[in-house]
Enzyme design. Structure first.
Site, PDB file in Angstrom:
ATOM      1  N   GLU A 208       1.000  -1.218  -0.161  1.00 13.21           N
ATOM      2  CA  GLU A 208      -0.039  -0.131   0.156  1.00 13.21           C
ATOM      3  C   GLU A 208       0.775   1.334  -0.141  1.00 13.21           C
ATOM      4  OE1 GLU A 208      -3.008   0.344  -0.813  1.00 13.21           O
ATOM      5  OE2 GLU A 208      -3.584  -1.566  -0.486  1.00 13.21           O
TER       6      GLU A 208
ATOM      7  N   TYR B 104      -6.618   6.814   3.583  1.00 13.33           N
ATOM      8  CA  TYR B 104      -6.679   5.945   2.707  1.00 13.33           C
ATOM      9  C   TYR B 104      -5.832   4.496   2.964  1.00 13.33           C
ATOM     10  CZ  TYR B 104      -5.828   2.569  -1.040  1.00 13.33           C
ATOM     11  OH  TYR B 104      -5.471   1.433  -1.985  1.00 13.33           O
TER      12      TYR B 104
ATOM     13  N   ASP C  67      -9.733   5.619  -2.994  1.00 13.77           N
ATOM     14  CA  ASP C  67      -8.696   6.201  -3.643  1.00 13.77           C
ATOM     15  C   ASP C  67      -9.294   6.721  -4.749  1.00 13.77           C
ATOM     16  OD1 ASP C  67      -9.400   3.923  -4.931  1.00 13.77           O
ATOM     17  OD2 ASP C  67      -7.260   3.473  -5.654  1.00 13.77           O
TER      18      ASP C  67
ATOM     19  N   CYS D  96     -24.867   2.218 -14.784  1.00 14.60           N
ATOM     20  CA  CYS D  96     -23.849   3.368 -14.616  1.00 14.60           C
ATOM     21  C   CYS D  96     -24.522   4.629 -15.228  1.00 14.60           C
ATOM     22  CB  CYS D  96     -22.555   2.997 -15.432  1.00 14.60           C
ATOM     23  SG  CYS D  96     -21.734   4.451 -15.403  1.00 14.60           S
TER      24      CYS D  96
END
Length: 302
Positions: A44, A127, A145, A210
């Site tokens: 990360e 995050y 993110d 969407c």
DNA sequence: AACTCGGGGGG
DNA sequence: CCCCCAGAGTT
């Protein structure tokens, strides 16, 4: 069917399509093969502002060199920095090293599973704390993110981005507590494979739900190409350029005279006055990336 | 809120 | 040549 039910149904369809997509098409990434929180931590931090493809080889080399928190915690910064070359943002390496020291000393060598404790570690922001808690420990914290932000903004609001507060609420509403470990990674794969900065809607699992996809067909101009573009400074000769060079030079030696570092760093860049580079060296010293012995006029990585 | 921090690959 | 990329810390 009330509008609320309709909305819930819409969200359920979105969630199940994304999770189904993940189970079939998820990227096979090295850090997803591990449940070790230290491995997740390393990945990360490396992935902060750095593309997956560039991280993969560095990640594997780094863990081969520093297989556990304790090995990293007792390593020399110089070796960490050397392993970090090519990733950029060298202070991330420094902070990861400090992280390992704190985890070794104050957490018994175990990466915390609590978001607040994670947040308190150097280089771990909101995050990354959520990502570790979620990916390594399965805790229900949405790791938001740029990928997750882009996918949710587009799918739910039909826009490239929405305000942080709006997005946070939306992310919480859509978040499937039962699939905490997979959900955000699934969204990241959707983002990487379809919902990219410039979208590739064909085959996207979110296509049916969407609100952005219908707009994509009529291609966006995509380029103001305007006259008033602020015009960015060249990388060569910039502070970043020289900082990178300084670190690279120092990582190859034990210690060296300050004067020699300055001359090697500005070598081939006549525009760079020594004073400017010297001030960059001092910035790096303040940040803890290097040490200077003023009396003996030598500089090195600790 | 605005800057700074690396570096490489792609449009 | 510009843009983007699993952000964080400082001012």
């Amino acid at each position: 069917m009330t509008p609320l039910d309709e909305q819930d149904e819409h969200v359920r369809l979105f969630r199940s399509a994304v999770l189904r997509f993940y189970s079939r098409h998820r990227r096979d990434l090295p850090w997803r093969r591990s449940q070790d929180a230290y491995h997740i931590l390393v990945s990360e931090v490396m992935l902060q502002q750095t593309q997956v493809n560039r991280v993969i080889p560095k990640y594997e080399r780094f863990l081969a060199r520093f297989p556990t928190v304790h090995v990293l915690a007792s390593a020399r910064l110089r070796d960490v920095v050397r392993a970090w070359i090519g990733l950029g943002y060298n202070s991330r390496g420094l902070r990861l090293w400090r992280c390992a020291k704190i985890i070794a000393q104050r957490h018994g060598g175990v990466v915390p599973d609590d978001v607040e404790q994670l947040r308190a570690l150097p280089g771990i922001g909101t995050y990354t704390a959520c990502a570790i808690a979620s990916f390594a420990y399965g805790k229900p914290h949405p790791a938001i993110d740029t990928n997750v932000r882009r996918v949710l903004s587009r799918v739910l609001f039909g826009r490239d981005s929405v305000s942080a507060a709006v997005l946070r609420r939306a992310a919480a509403r859509v978040f499937p507590a039962r699939a905490a470990r997979r959900w955000c990674q699934a969204l990241m794969d959707v983002a990487a494979l379809h919902c990219r900065s410039s979208p590739r809607c064909e085959g996207c699992p979110a296509l049916m739900t969407c609100r952005f996809a219908p707009k994509v067909a009529r291609a966006l101009p995509r380029r103001p190409s305007g006259s008033a573009a602020p015009r960015k400074a060249a990388f060569a000769g910039s502070p970043r350029f020289f900082r990178g060079r300084i670190i690279r030079i120092l990582s190859g030696v034990g210690s060296m005279p300050v004067a020699r570092l300055l001359s090697e760093a500005k070598d081939g860049s006549p525009k760079a006055e020594g004073a400017r580079i010297a001030s960059l060296v001092d910035d790096l010293r303040r940040e803890g990336l290097l040490r200077i012995d003023r009396r003996r006029r030598r500089v090195w990585l600790p």
